[in-house]
Each structure stands twice: as structure tokens, then as C-alpha cells.
Design a protein around this motif. Structure first.
Motif, PDB file in Angstrom:
ATOM      1  N   ILE A 121     -10.588  -9.162 -32.942  1.00 29.89           N
ATOM      2  CA  ILE A 121     -10.293 -10.463 -32.355  1.00 29.89           C
ATOM      3  C   ILE A 121      -9.413 -11.262 -33.312  1.00 29.89           C
ATOM      4  O   ILE A 121      -9.594 -11.207 -34.531  1.00 29.89           O
TER       5      ILE A 121
ATOM      6  N   ASN B  60      -8.736  -4.435 -26.207  1.00 31.79           N
ATOM      7  CA  ASN B  60      -9.448  -3.763 -25.130  1.00 31.79           C
ATOM      8  C   ASN B  60      -8.983  -2.315 -25.133  1.00 31.79           C
ATOM      9  O   ASN B  60      -7.834  -2.027 -24.803  1.00 31.79           O
TER      10      ASN B  60
ATOM     11  N   LEU C 240     -17.771 -12.726 -24.847  1.00 34.97           N
ATOM     12  CA  LEU C 240     -17.698 -13.135 -26.235  1.00 34.97           C
ATOM     13  C   LEU C 240     -18.882 -14.046 -26.520  1.00 34.97           C
ATOM     14  O   LEU C 240     -19.535 -14.544 -25.599  1.00 34.97           O
TER      15      LEU C 240
ATOM     16  N   SER D 144     -18.856  -5.020 -27.825  1.00 39.90           N
ATOM     17  CA  SER D 144     -18.126  -3.843 -27.363  1.00 39.90           C
ATOM     18  C   SER D 144     -18.633  -3.278 -26.048  1.00 39.90           C
ATOM     19  O   SER D 144     -17.910  -2.593 -25.339  1.00 39.90           O
TER      20      SER D 144
ATOM     21  N   VAL E  51      -7.891 -10.244 -28.025  1.00 43.53           N
ATOM     22  CA  VAL E  51      -8.999  -9.302 -28.165  1.00 43.53           C
ATOM     23  C   VAL E  51      -8.508  -7.901 -27.803  1.00 43.53           C
ATOM     24  O   VAL E  51      -7.869  -7.711 -26.758  1.00 43.53           O
TER      25      VAL E  51
ATOM     26  N   THR F  85     -17.054 -10.598 -30.721  1.00 45.47           N
ATOM     27  CA  THR F  85     -16.884  -9.689 -29.587  1.00 45.47           C
ATOM     28  C   THR F  85     -18.131  -8.835 -29.401  1.00 45.47           C
ATOM     29  O   THR F  85     -18.909  -8.630 -30.328  1.00 45.47           O
TER      30      THR F  85
ATOM     31  N   ALA G 229     -14.340  -3.802 -26.056  1.00 46.53           N
ATOM     32  CA  ALA G 229     -13.808  -4.861 -26.917  1.00 46.53           C
ATOM     33  C   ALA G 229     -13.951  -4.470 -28.376  1.00 46.53           C
ATOM     34  O   ALA G 229     -14.930  -3.848 -28.779  1.00 46.53           O
TER      35      ALA G 229
ATOM     36  N   TRP H 158      -9.693  -8.508 -17.509  1.00 39.78           N
ATOM     37  CA  TRP H 158     -10.581  -7.745 -18.380  1.00 39.78           C
ATOM     38  C   TRP H 158     -11.149  -6.536 -17.640  1.00 39.78           C
ATOM     39  O   TRP H 158     -11.649  -6.656 -16.515  1.00 39.78           O
TER      40      TRP H 158
END
Length: 315
Positions: free
Chosen positions: A190, A203, A156, A151, A201, A149, A187, A179
Motif C-alpha cells: 500500500i 491487487n 482495508l 490479503s 494498493v 491491507t 491485496a 476491486w
């Protein structure tokens, strides 16, 4: 500590059969321990600044350092350990990390924008991929891919793995659909869905913080229905069967959900708290226990700052 850094912080592994294929299998972290359990709390080196944890098929835990990228291995039987791999120094942290059954560690390099692999036996850094990420955060390793991931960017990274687990090329996977990319860390952790058909993932922005189910072929993300539950400080994820453990670091708690097979819906079933929690970030399993490093993001790190690992029972 800078708020955006403190928010950042998202285990055990399973399997994605290629970037454009179905996911399935498992790659360690849930094996059952033999004999009596070890200590329920043990120290890490002073000043280490832990964040990620990985446990493979033997009773040893691996921890990465935010300070310099070092890797520390500790015996779960005794709590004793040592640094087995020297990092690349300041500016090259190890954030999330996972191990595969072949003795290789996959490291997320945080602000360095790197993905790295390390040979557990020799401690040598095998490969460094400069992917240009703004904060490469967490990773999950599967038989044909390692997924990372970022952030600060809505994407990805897929590191392709060969037939014998050898690392290959890296390709980005833009995240679309539901998203929502915030101005801060977004992010985090995972994992896989229980049926291994998609990625989960964290969020921390969308809907006040929650989970996204990501199609590994297209990058289309759909919000997972968690009812009224929110994960504004969601960090490490760990899936055991259909039970998902989500660490909420600054809240000093682990929220536990029962997922449906496809990972589109989760029901809150428990919350784990412990007075020994001091901002735990990530979680891994061995036997009937969960192990979490205390990152202590509420204090300014120094070379003398104490860090430790705590174990709690699984739900």
C-alpha cells in the motif's frame, strides 16, 4: 512452502488527512543520508524470517519477523543490529511495518488478524487490535491514519491517529468498484498517489496483477493504467516523488513506474534486478539507495536459515 503464503508478501510513508479527507504530507523513509554510505549487503539473524522493512528519519532500518513477531533494528552505517522488541510468539508474525516521526512502529500481524503498535525506544508493545483480519498484510502511516491491507478480504483497516499521533479506534473500509478479490492472496502493498489524494494498493489478481487506486473516503477502487505491465507477484511499494517502485518478490525484480499526479496512470521506466536478490519482499529508501530484505520463500525456514538485506541504487 504453501503457495498461498509464498504469494502474499506488499513503503515509505506519506499522509492521509483522516479517513474521509484528502491525503498529504510524508512521514519518513526518504530522508537523505549524511556522509559515506554503509554496506550494500548485511546479515539478519539466522532463522529470523524477515518480510517487512521500515526506515524513518535516522539511518536505521527496522525489520519484522514472520517467525515470532520480533523487531530487529540495524544501523545502515555499519549493518550491525539487534532485536529491540520481542514479538508475541508463534502465530503472531510481523509482516508489513512502518515507523512514524514520534518513535512508534505500526505492525501488520498477518495470520493473527492483529494490528499492533510498538514503542521504538522501550521496545514495548503498546496496543494490540484484534480486527478479525484473515491476513493483515501491509501498512502505511500518515499524520491522521494508519492504513492496513488484508490479503484475504476485500477491505482495508483504518487506525485513527490523534493530534499527537496517538492510536485511536479501528474501522474497516470495504473495497468496491473495480476491486477483484481472488481465492488466494489478493491485496498486498500500500502507498499513496503522488498528489496524496488516494491510496494505491497492489491487487495480484485483477487483470493479471496490478494496482488499484482507492478512494479513502468511500473504498471505491479503480484500476491504475500501467499499460502492458503486470504485477502478479507485486509486494512492497515505495513512492519517491512520482517514481513508484514495486517489488515483484518471486521474480527477483523491482519494476519502476513514473506516475501521473493523481495516480491513475503509470508508465514503466525501468526494471531493477540483482544477483543478490533471493525473493526480496519489501523496500525502503535512505539516501540514494533502496534497501530490501531477502525473504527466501523458496526454502523451508529453519532456525539456521541465513537471511540478509541488500541495497541497490535508486533509478
Amino acid at each position: 512452502m504453501d503457495r498461498s503464503f509464498a504469494r502474499r508478501r506488499l513503503l515509505t510513508t506519506a499522509a492521509v488527512l483522516g479517513g474521509a479527507a484528502v491525503l498529504g504530507g510524508t512521514a519518513g523513509g526518504t530522508a537523505q543520508a549524511a556522509g559515506e554510505p554503509g554496506p550494500a549487503q548485511f546479515p539478519l539473524p539466522h532463522g529470523f524470517q524477515p518480510e517487512g522493512i521500515a526506515i524513518g528519519t535516522t539511518p536505521f532500518a527496522y525489520f519484522g519477523s514472520l517467525a515470532n513477531g520480533d523487531i530487529y533494528r540495524a544501523s545502515l552505517a555499519t549493518g550491525r543490529g539487534r532485536v529491540i522488541s520481542k514479538g508475541l510468539g508463534a502465530g503472531h508474525p510481523t509482516v508489513g511495518l512502518k515507523t512514524d516521526p514520534r518513535g512508534r512502529l505500526f505492525l501488520a500481524g498477518g495470520v493473527s488478524g492483529e494490528l499492533r503498535t510498538v514503542d521504538v525506544r522501550s521496545g514495548e508493545t503498546e496496543k494490540v487490535y484484534a480486527v478479525g483480519g484473515r491476513f493483515v498484510n501491509d501498512v502505511i502511516v500518515t499524520p491522521r491514519s494508519a492504513w492496513f491491507t488484508d490479503s484475504y478480504q476485500a477491505q482495508l483497516y483504518r487506525l485513527a491517529l490523534g493530534e499527537h499521533g496517538e492510536p485511536g479506534a479501528v474501522t474497516p473500509l470495504p473495497l468496491t468498484g473495480d476491486w477483484e478479490q481472488g481465492p488466494d492472496f489478493t491485496a498486498n502493498g500500500i502507498e499513496l498517489t503522488p498528489d496524496a489524494s488516494a491510496l494505491l494498493v497492489v491487487n495480484t489478481v485483477a487483470g493479471g496483477g496490478g494496482l488499484m487506486r482507492v478512494d479513502p473516503r468511500t473504498g471505491v477502487a479503480r484500476a491504475v493504467d500501467l499499460g502492458s505491465s503486470r504485477l502478479p507477484y507485486g509486494d512492497g511499494l515505495l513512492l519517491l516523488g512520482r517514481t513508484l517502485y514495486a517489488v515483484q518478490q518471486q521474480l527477483n525484480q523491482i519494476d519502476v513506474f513514473r506516475l501521473n499526479a493523481s495516480g491513475t496512470k503509470g508508465t514503466a521506466i525501468a526494471r531493477i534486478t540483482d544477483p543478490r536478490f533471493r525473493i526480496p519482499t519489501t523496500v525502503a529508501a535512505w539516501g540514494d539507495r533502496l534497501y530490501l530484505p531477502n525473504a527466501r520463500f523458496d526454502v523451508e525456514p529453519t532456525p539456521d536459515t541465513e537471511y540478509d538485506v541488500v541495497a541497490v541504487d535508486q533509478v
